[in-house]
Write a protein that holds these residues in place. Structure first.
Motif, PDB file in Angstrom:
ATOM      1  N   GLY A 255      48.178  42.186  23.366  1.00 10.84           N
ATOM      2  CA  GLY A 255      46.803  41.973  24.187  1.00 10.84           C
ATOM      3  C   GLY A 255      46.777  40.406  23.849  1.00 10.84           C
ATOM      4  N   GLY A 256      45.876  39.872  24.840  1.00  9.30           N
ATOM      5  CA  GLY A 256      45.268  38.388  24.752  1.00  9.30           C
ATOM      6  C   GLY A 256      46.490  37.503  24.852  1.00  9.30           C
ATOM      7  N   MET A 257      46.622  36.490  23.886  1.00  6.38           N
ATOM      8  CA  MET A 257      47.687  35.633  23.961  1.00  6.38           C
ATOM      9  C   MET A 257      48.702  36.091  23.113  1.00  6.38           C
ATOM     10  N   LEU A 258      48.869  37.469  22.835  1.00  5.08           N
ATOM     11  CA  LEU A 258      49.886  38.166  22.246  1.00  5.08           C
ATOM     12  C   LEU A 258      50.425  39.415  22.860  1.00  5.08           C
ATOM     13  N   PRO A 259      50.700  39.093  24.266  1.00  5.08           N
ATOM     14  CA  PRO A 259      50.947  40.497  25.004  1.00  5.08           C
ATOM     15  C   PRO A 259      52.420  41.007  24.516  1.00  5.08           C
ATOM     16  N   GLY A 260      52.980  40.587  24.113  1.00  2.00           N
ATOM     17  CA  GLY A 260      54.515  41.192  23.631  1.00  2.00           C
ATOM     18  C   GLY A 260      54.522  41.535  22.257  1.00  2.00           C
ATOM     19  N   LEU A 261      53.451  41.637  21.249  1.00  5.15           N
ATOM     20  CA  LEU A 261      53.619  41.790  19.831  1.00  5.15           C
ATOM     21  C   LEU A 261      53.027  43.153  19.589  1.00  5.15           C
ATOM     22  N   ASP A 262      53.822  43.910  19.046  1.00  6.27           N
ATOM     23  CA  ASP A 262      53.245  45.293  18.509  1.00  6.27           C
ATOM     24  C   ASP A 262      52.330  45.108  17.327  1.00  6.27           C
ATOM     25  N   LEU A 263      50.941  45.246  17.739  1.00  8.42           N
ATOM     26  CA  LEU A 263      49.794  45.140  16.536  1.00  8.42           C
ATOM     27  C   LEU A 263      49.509  46.169  15.670  1.00  8.42           C
ATOM     28  N   THR A 264      50.238  47.385  15.930  1.00  7.04           N
ATOM     29  CA  THR A 264      49.952  48.442  15.347  1.00  7.04           C
ATOM     30  C   THR A 264      50.106  48.146  13.690  1.00  7.04           C
ATOM     31  N   PRO A 265      51.539  47.980  13.274  1.00  9.05           N
ATOM     32  CA  PRO A 265      51.605  47.701  12.083  1.00  9.05           C
ATOM     33  C   PRO A 265      50.798  46.443  11.178  1.00  9.05           C
ATOM     34  N   LEU A 266      50.097  46.014  12.027  1.00  7.02           N
ATOM     35  CA  LEU A 266      49.074  44.875  11.454  1.00  7.02           C
ATOM     36  C   LEU A 266      47.660  45.092  11.578  1.00  7.02           C
ATOM     37  N   ALA A 267      47.427  46.503  11.537  1.00  4.68           N
ATOM     38  CA  ALA A 267      45.978  46.816  11.674  1.00  4.68           C
ATOM     39  C   ALA A 267      45.404  46.553  10.432  1.00  4.68           C
ATOM     40  N   ASP A 268      43.905  46.194  10.582  1.00  4.26           N
ATOM     41  CA  ASP A 268      43.174  45.875   9.632  1.00  4.26           C
ATOM     42  C   ASP A 268      43.536  44.453   8.555  1.00  4.26           C
ATOM     43  N   ALA A 269      44.174  43.686   9.448  1.00  2.00           N
ATOM     44  CA  ALA A 269      44.734  42.746   8.628  1.00  2.00           C
ATOM     45  C   ALA A 269      44.744  41.360   9.252  1.00  2.00           C
ATOM     46  N   ASP A 270      44.430  40.213   8.840  1.00  3.19           N
ATOM     47  CA  ASP A 270      44.464  38.933   9.527  1.00  3.19           C
ATOM     48  C   ASP A 270      45.975  38.451   9.600  1.00  3.19           C
ATOM     49  N   VAL A 271      46.416  37.797  10.504  1.00  2.00           N
ATOM     50  CA  VAL A 271      47.961  37.598  10.884  1.00  2.00           C
ATOM     51  C   VAL A 271      48.208  36.099  10.724  1.00  2.00           C
ATOM     52  N   LEU A 272      49.380  35.655  10.238  1.00  3.23           N
ATOM     53  CA  LEU A 272      49.780  34.389  10.217  1.00  3.23           C
ATOM     54  C   LEU A 272      50.898  34.386  10.882  1.00  3.23           C
TER      55      LEU A 272
END
Length: 765
Positions: A255-272
């Motif tokens: 979503g947003g500026m990351l339309p192609g990134l699976d965000l499910t494994p990154l739940a509840d975390a800040d991302v670099l």
């Protein structure tokens, strides 16, 4: 004596028990279960975790408050990212049984607002209370939790410093539970200039941070870039350990500026998110990709979870990505008040041999303001600290003196026995007399402190005045407003000429300052060697690198991370799982897989050379005794092929190239990562010692010992080397001196006898 628990839960209960608790009634209108109720209403709020006051104040014992009127304070951190929903203070305290109950009380304050008060009763000296802390009193930053007492033991002519006037707060049993929730970043968009607020050690909510690679790192430059991100996180957390995750990007519905990134494994975390422009293309939107025109940093609310953030570290080439990561690693560098930037270059200060940005080197005077001290006025019971960092391998002769030149002003009409006591690492070293009854402004007051009193690495110089009133008779008005001492920050400290010479291996020194790997402040002599590039091994190596950067207060931007051969002139830390570890890594190590050994206090491991490393080792081999010789048996003996299962092994030794190597290994990459996370935790890291340490993954215990021989590091002349050995082993010097005196006496006797026979041989006498 029976213990009576006094529990304040509701305002009406507090008023019923304590008729004078008006403030408590105002603030304690809700029960201690209010945070749990708030959590049900606010599903985004985190559960309140009780933290001991000892943790907040870095104390190991009770907080003692003595005197007729005194107070002690603790700083309570709250992050700007968080909204406080509630807090509960569980207070456990005890007071003297000699107090006058009608006139003695304890007041609890938060940021100078009273939230509760209690009578200190001699009949009920044990106090336990649950106090609701109003959420509106806890602000972003460091909040002051104070315990103020008024203590009396008699109605008339009381000595205000009588020893029976005391109250103790049990800082281990007393806890503060703060319930917070992360505020959404949509109202105030994140800015690069406010990264310190996003990666904040004051945050009470979990702070998981994921380093996500658009393409798995392979080259040394890519490995170094990930390490720079870990260092930037660690430096911003300052004294906290990061919950660091290392993952590879996965395609999916973002979503947003990351339309192609699976965000499910990154739940509840800040991302670099880090990578080159071409590898980021499948995950970023076209508009963001267009703005990457160099070493790029961009921070945004996380799509689908605006309570967290995404930091993009990108570039068109690996070098540009590395430059962007290098900019991020310098937590002290102010970044623009924008959410995006392209960096063209970074000019880093040239580093010398001193470790860290605060290490003292050379013989020039250092002003205390340059060491972080600010001019301060000290009253009765107050103190101030100056932090001093010396190189980890500093050595000077026994008579070398560090000179502290103080500029201060003392109040008038103080008794002549008033003094300013100087403590170095909590040990008294010197006193300054404050005996000018008319008051004085003193400039360039010189105090000499033997350099041998300083520790290699971090030191704390404490200024603790003892200010005594001129009139101290019973029933006399005591004037205390004049009991003041101002110490100015243009005071200086000057070191004598020193040498860089010490003995290794020493894991304690490694933990304190990273020595010898941080001898160059930018890490130019450090190489971290890996045997694999899996995410667990990378996470372990980067977590270690972040800890070393934290200890010296600046990033190791020139450190090498490689799965190949370390560069020439670099000393190596090996971070690897034991199953695939090359045999060459164990050359010179006190232990190797499959080799039977005997380890005990004072016993040489099998396979060690019988040849002494130097003269001192030779003397010990002849006259020395094992550490267990006194009672006839060793404290600990391990014999056989030790296994690494469920353990992290740390060893420091001199390798085949005569350089210092430190090996950190476990049976599997997953155990290596877990062991490293336990190792870098403050309670274990500060306990490292000897040359072998083992971290248990089951009990979280740390075991240390010394097995291998010591060796010398640094350059020193022959005369200075004799002085070093005499300083380190004075009893050898006494023995040599006694032997020399005996030989001299015997030689003198022989010469006198010959003289007598030659000139008085025919004399009857």
């Amino acid at each position: 004596m029976s213990v009576i628990r006094k529990t304040m839960i509701a305002g009406w209960t507090a008023c019923a028990i304590f008729s004078t608790m008006a403030q408590a009634a105002t603030y304690a209108g809700k029960s201690a279960s209010a945070p749990a109720a708030a959590s049900a209403v606010n599903p985004g709020a985190t559960a309140a975790t009780a933290v001991s006051l000892a943790t907040y104040a870095n104390l190991s014992g009770p907080m003692r408050i003595a005197g007729a009127s005194a107070s002690r304070s603790i700083s309570v951190p709250v992050s700007a990212r968080e909204a406080v929903r509630g807090a509960t203070l569980h207070l456990v305290a005890s007071n003297s049984v000699s107090l006058l109950g009608e006139r003695s009380q304890l007041v609890v304050r938060v940021n100078d607002r009273a939230i509760a008060q209690f009578q200190l009763s001699p009949r009920q000296p044990e106090l336990t209370a649950d106090i609701r802390v109003p959420a509106e009193l806890l602000r972003a930053g460091y909040n002051t939790l104070s315990f103020q007492v008024a203590q009396h033991s008699t109605e008339n002519c009381e000595e205000p410093n009588s020893p029976e006037l005391w109250t103790e707060v049990d800082t281990s049993a007393s806890t503060l539970a703060i319930q917070t929730e992360l505020s959404p970043l949509t109202g105030t968009p994140p800015l690069l200039a406010r990264l310190d607020e996003l990666i904040d050690p004051k945050q009470n909510a979990p702070r998981a941070i994921a380093i996500v690679h658009a393409a798995h790192p392979v080259t040394d430059t890519q490995l170094a870039s990930g390490g720079l991100l870990a260092q930037g996180v660690a430096l911003r957390l300052r004294y906290k350990s990061a919950d660091l995750r290392v993952q590879d990007a996965q395609t999916g519905e973002g979503g947003g500026m990351l339309p192609g990134l699976d965000l499910t494994p990154l739940a509840d975390a800040d991302v670099l998110l880090i990578g080159k422009l071409d590898t980021l293309a499948p995950y970023l939107d076209a508009h963001t990709l267009e703005r990457i025109g160099g070493a790029f940093l961009g921070v945004y609310p996380k799509p689908g979870d605006p309570r967290h953030f995404v930091l993009i570290v990108a570039g068109r080439t690996d070098d540009e990505v590395n430059l962007a990561a290098r900019v991020f690693s310098h937590a002290e560098v102010p970044l623009p008040r924008r959410n995006e930037m392209n960096a063209d270059a970074l000019a880093e200060a040239r580093s010398g041999d001193a470790t860290g940005r605060d290490a003292l080197s050379g013989t020039k005077p250092y002003r205390l303001r340059d060491l972080g001290f600010r001019s301060t006025t000290l009253g009765v019971g107050a103190s101030a600290d100056v932090k001093l960092t010396l190189p980890a391998d500093v050595y000077a002769p026994e008579n070398a003196q560090a000179v502290l030149t103080l500029n201060f002003a003392e109040g008038a009409k103080m008794r002549a026995d008033s003094v300013l006591n100087l403590y170095l690492n909590d040990r008294f070293v010197q006193a300054v007399a404050l005996d000018q009854q008319q008051g004085a402004v003193v400039n360039r007051y010189r105090v000499s402190v033997p350099l041998r009193r300083f520790l290699p690495g971090a030191n704390v110089l404490s200024l603790r005045p003892v200010l005594v009133p001129l009139v101290t008779d019973r029933c006399e008005l005591r004037q205390s407003g004049n009991l003041q001492l101002s110490v100015f920050d243009d005071s200086t400290i000057e070191l004598p000429p020193v040498l860089h010479f010490t003995n290794l291996p020493d894991l304690r020194r490694f933990a304190e300052s990273g020595f010898p790997y941080t001898r160059r402040a930018d890490g130019a002599e450090l190489a971290i060697q890996l045997n694999a590039r899996d995410n667990d091994t990378l996470n372990a190596a980067w977590s270690l690198l972040g800890k070393l950067a934290q200890k010296q207060g600046r990033p190791l931007t020139s450190a090498q991370i490689t799965a190949g051969v370390p560069g020439v002139g670099r000393q190596t830390i090996i971070v690897a799982a034991g199953a695939d570890l090359p045999r060459a890594a164990f050359e010179g190590a006190p232990w190797a897989p499959g080799r039977s050994m005997r380890l005990a206090a004072g016993v040489r491991a099998e396979g060690e050379s019988e040849t002494p490393a130097n003269l001192w080792e030779g003397v010990k081999s002849v006259f020395g005794k094992p550490a267990y010789a006194a009672n006839g048996s060793p404290d600990t003996v391990i014999e056989g092929d030790m296994k690494l299962s469920r353990q992290l092994l740390v060893m420091q030794y001199r390798n085949a190239a005569s350089a210092t190597a430190t090996l950190m290994t476990a049976e599997t990459p997953a155990e290596l990562l877990r062991g490293m996370q336990q190792l870098v935790a403050p309670q274990n890291w500060e306990s490292l010692d000897g040359d072998v340490s083992v971290v248990s993954l089951d009990s979280e215990a740390l075991w240390t010992t010394r097995v291998g021989q010591r060796y010398e590091v640094g350059e020193i002349g022959a005369f200075d080397h004799i002085g070093y050995e005499v300083s380190a082993h004075p009893w050898i010097a006494y023995g040599v001196l006694a032997a020399c005196l005996t030989v001299l006496a015997a030689l003198t006797a022989v010469l006198l006898r010959r003289y007598h026979r030659k000139h008085h041989g025919d004399s009857s006498s």
